[in-house]
Design an enzyme around this catalytic site. Structure first.
Site, short mmCIF file in Angstrom:
data_model
loop_
_atom_site.label_atom_id
_atom_site.label_comp_id
_atom_site.label_asym_id
_atom_site.label_seq_id
_atom_site.Cartn_x
_atom_site.Cartn_y
_atom_site.Cartn_z
N HIS A 42 0.35 42.80 16.87
CA HIS A 42 -0.39 41.53 16.80
C HIS A 42 -1.21 41.45 15.50
O HIS A 42 -1.08 40.49 14.74
CB HIS A 42 -1.32 41.43 18.02
CG HIS A 42 -2.14 40.18 18.07
ND1 HIS A 42 -1.79 39.11 18.85
CD2 HIS A 42 -3.28 39.81 17.45
CE1 HIS A 42 -2.68 38.14 18.71
NE2 HIS A 42 -3.60 38.55 17.85
N GLU A 43 -2.02 42.47 15.25
CA GLU A 43 -2.86 42.42 14.05
C GLU A 43 -2.01 42.48 12.79
O GLU A 43 -2.37 41.90 11.77
CB GLU A 43 -3.89 43.56 14.06
CG GLU A 43 -4.88 43.54 15.24
CD GLU A 43 -5.59 42.21 15.47
OE1 GLU A 43 -5.84 41.47 14.50
OE2 GLU A 43 -5.87 41.89 16.66
N HIS B 153 -1.16 39.01 11.92
CA HIS B 153 -2.26 38.36 11.17
C HIS B 153 -2.26 38.84 9.73
O HIS B 153 -2.43 38.05 8.79
CB HIS B 153 -3.61 38.75 11.80
CG HIS B 153 -3.96 38.00 13.05
ND1 HIS B 153 -4.00 36.63 13.11
CD2 HIS B 153 -4.30 38.43 14.30
CE1 HIS B 153 -4.36 36.25 14.34
NE2 HIS B 153 -4.53 37.32 15.08
N GLU C 44 -2.87 32.58 14.88
CA GLU C 44 -2.43 33.15 16.15
C GLU C 44 -0.93 32.97 16.33
O GLU C 44 -0.28 33.76 17.01
CB GLU C 44 -3.18 32.49 17.32
CG GLU C 44 -4.57 33.04 17.54
CD GLU C 44 -4.62 34.54 17.81
OE1 GLU C 44 -3.94 35.00 18.75
OE2 GLU C 44 -5.31 35.26 17.08
#
Ligand code: ZN
Length: 499
Positions: A262-263, A266, A292
Site C-alpha cells: 500500500h505505502e 503511495h 489512495e
C-alpha cells in the site's frame, strides 16, 4: 523563466523549504525521535508552522501571485504553481488570523485529549473538545463558502476537488444499495476460508527482509527512499528523490506485507512526479482520493490478485516455511481476500472497507449540515455499524473514537478513502482492455503497469484534478459502478455467490 514569476520564485522556494522541514519533523516524530522529545519539538514545529503561514499569507507574495496570474507565457508548471498558491492564499485570507491561531492551538491539544480519551474508553472526555473543533470548522467553512455553497461541500472540496455532496450521495447510495446486500450474501454463504496460517510469532527481521523484497519488487527505489517502522504506516515525501515509507510488524504476516505494498503505491506516485514539478506546490499527488487510488491499486487490485504472487510466492514460502510451507498459492490468495466485518476501519478487508467510510460520510454530513449532536454520536455510530455491517461496537474505543481525523479537524477527509478504491477499479476496468494485466503479473512484468500509471497519472503531480485524470485516462467521467462490479465479481467468485 518569466520575469514576474522569477520574482516570486524565492518566496516559493522558502515555502517549500519550510514545508520540507515540517514534514521531516513529522516523519522523525513518528519513527526515530525519542519518547520524551515531544513537547520541546512541538515548539519548533509551532515556530516553523507560523513561518510557513507568514510565507504564504503576506502582501508581497499575494501581489506577485496575482500579477503572475495575469501573465502570458508562463510554463505549465509555473501556471500550476501560481494557481495552487492563489488557492492557498484565498483559503487563509478568508479566515481571521486570530481565529486560525486559536484553532491551531485547539487541534494541537485535541489530538492529545483524543488519544487519552480513546485509551480510557471515555467519549465524554473528548466530546466538549470535538464540539469546539466542529464549531470552528463550520465557521471557517462559512467564511470560505462561495455564494450558495454548503459548508460540508467546502470541507469536501479541500480533499477531493470536484466531489460535492451531490456526487457523493450518489456514490455512497450505490455502495449502500449494492455492497450491504453483497456482504450479507457473503456472510450467509457456507464457504469457509481458513487463514490461521497467516498468524504466528514472526521476528521483525524476518518480516523486514521479505517486506523490503516486496517493496522493491513492486517498484520502490531504495536509492530514492527509505523504509522505517511506525505505529501506523504512512508515506512521507520531500521530493521525487526522497520518498519515505513506514510499516509495522506484528503477529499477522499479511498485515505488514500489504501495508508495505500500500505505502509503496503511495511512494510510486510521488517518485513518478516530473522533475520540473517536484519540490514545487504542484509537485505531489493530485488529491487524497487519487493518492489512495494508487496505494489501493497496488495493495488490493494487484497485490491480492493471484497472478501477482505467481512469480514471488515461492520466495514468501521460503521466508515463512513453518506457516506457508504446505499452503498452496490458491489457499494463500483466498486467505488474504477473506471478508470479515470488523469494527476497525484500518484493519478492514477490501469488501467491508467502503462501508466503514459510508458510515463516516453519513455521520459527518449529519453533524455539519443536519441536526446530529456530538453527544448522540456514539449511539448513532453503533446503530450504523449494526445496520450496515451487522455488528455493534461494545465500546467507544472500537467505535466512534477509533480515528484521529476529527481531533485534527479533518472533516471531509474520509470519503477520499472510498473514492480511491473506486477510482482504482475504474482504471483497472479500462487497463484490462489496453493490456493483459494478469499475464504481465504472472510474467513478473509489473514495471509495464507501473510505467503506464506513471505516464497517465504520476508524472502530472497536481497539474490536473482527479476527475480530469480519470476522464483523460479512461475516456469517461467518474462512475461508481466499476467499483461495485469489481467487488461483485471478485467476492461472488470467492464465495461462490449468484450475483
Ligand atoms: Zn493510504
Amino acid at each position: 523563466m518569466n520575469s514576474v514569476f522569477e520574482a516570486l520564485k524565492p518566496y516559493l522556494d522558502r515555502m517549500m523549504a519550510l514545508k520540507a522541514a515540517l514534514v521531516l519533523f513529522e516523519w522523525d516524530d513518528a519513527t526515530l525521535a525519542p519518547e520524551k522529545a515531544g513537547e520541546l519539538t512541538e515548539k519548533v514545529i509551532g515556530t516553523l508552522s507560523g513561518e510557513y503561514f507568514g510565507a504564504v499569507n503576506n502582501e508581497t507574495v499575494k501581489e506577485l501571485a496575482e500579477k503572475c496570474a495575469g501573465e502570458e507565457g508562463l510554463s505549465e508548471a509555473e501556471a500550476g504553481q501560481v494557481r495552487e498558491l492563489l488557492e492557498e492564499i484565498s483559503k487563509l485570507d478568508a479566515i481571521p488570523q486570530k481565529e486560525y491561531q486559536e484553532f491551531s492551538q485547539l487541534t494541537a491539544g485535541a489530538v492529545r485529549i483524543w488519544t487519552k480519551a480513546k485509551a480510557d474508553n471515555d467519549f465524554d472526555a473528548f466530546a466538549p473538545t470535538l464540539e469546539k473543533v466542529i464549531d470552528f470548522q463550520k465557521r471557517f467553512a462559512a467564511y470560505r463558502a462561495k455564494e450558495g455553497q454548503k459548508k460540508y461541500d467546502v470541507m469536501l472540496n479541500d480533499f477531493e476537488p470536484g466531489f460535492s455532496m451531490e456526487l457523493l450521495d450518489e456514490f455512497f447510495g450505490v455502495i449502500k444499495k449494492e455492497i450491504v446486500p453483497l456482504l450479507k450474501a457473503v456472510q450467509e454463504s457456507k464457504v469457509e476460508i481458513p487463514n490461521d496460517f497467516l498468524t504466528g510469532d514472526f521476528t521483525d527481521e524476518q518480516q523486514e527482509e521479505i517486506g523490503r523484497f516486496i517493496a522493491e519488487y513492486v517498484g520502490f527505489d531504495f536509492s530514492k527512499g527509505v523504509m522505517a517502522v511506525s505505529a501506523h504506516p504512512f508515506t512521507t515525501n520531500l521530493h521525487n528523490r526522497d520518498v519515505r515509507i513506514t510499516t509495522h510488524y506484528g503477529k499477522n504476516l499479511d498485515s505488514s506485507l500489504f501495508s508495505i505494498i500500500h505505502e509503496t503505491g503511495h511512494a510510486l506516485y510521488e517518485l513518478g512526479v516530473r522533475d520540473d514539478l517536484t519540490q514545487t506546490l504542484v509537485g505531489e499527488g493530485a488529491s487524497m482520493g487519487m493518492h489512495e487510488s494508487q496505494s489501493r491499486f497496488f495493495e488490493n487490485i494487484l497485490g491480492r490478485n493471484r497472478s501477482f504472487w505467481v512469480p514471488v510466492y515461492a520466495k514468501l514460502q521460503k521466508a515463512f516455511p513453518d506457516n506457508l510451507g504446505n499452503i498452496s498459492l490458491d489457499d494463500f490468495v483466498r486467505a488474504v481476500n477473506k471478508a470479515t466485518p470488523g469494527f476497525i476501519r484500518t484493519e478492514a478487508d477490501e469488501l467491508t472497507y467502503s462501508l466503514h467510510v459510508l458510515i463516516r460520510y453519513e455521520l459527518e454530513k449529519d453533524l455539519i449540515e443536519g441536526d446530529l449532536q456530538v453527544k448522540d454520536l456514539p449511539e448513532a455510530w453503533a446503530d450504523k455499524y449494526e445496520e450496515y455491517l451487522g455488528i455493534r461496537p461494545e465500546n467507544v474505543r472500537e467505535g466512534v473514537l477509533q480515528d484521529i481525523h476529527w481531533s485534527q479537524g479533518s472533516f471531509g477527509y474520509f470519503p477520499s478513502y472510498a473514492l480511491g478504491s473506486a477510482f482504482g477499479a475504474q482504471m483497472y476496468a479500462y487497463m484490462k482492455k489496453e493490456m493483459d494485466v494478469d499475464k504481465l503479473l504472472e510474467e513478473g512484468k509489473i514495471s509495464v503497469i507501473r510505467d503506464y500509471l506513471k505516464e497517465h497519472i504520476h508524472q502530472y503531480g497536481k497539474l490536473k484534478k482527479s476527475r480530469e485524470i480519470l476522464k483523460e485516462m479512461t475516456g469517461e467521467d467518474f462512475h461508481a459502478q466499476y467499483y461495485v462490479d469489481y467487488l461483485k465479481e471478485k467476492y461472488g467468485e470467492l464465495y461462490r455467490l449468484n450475483v
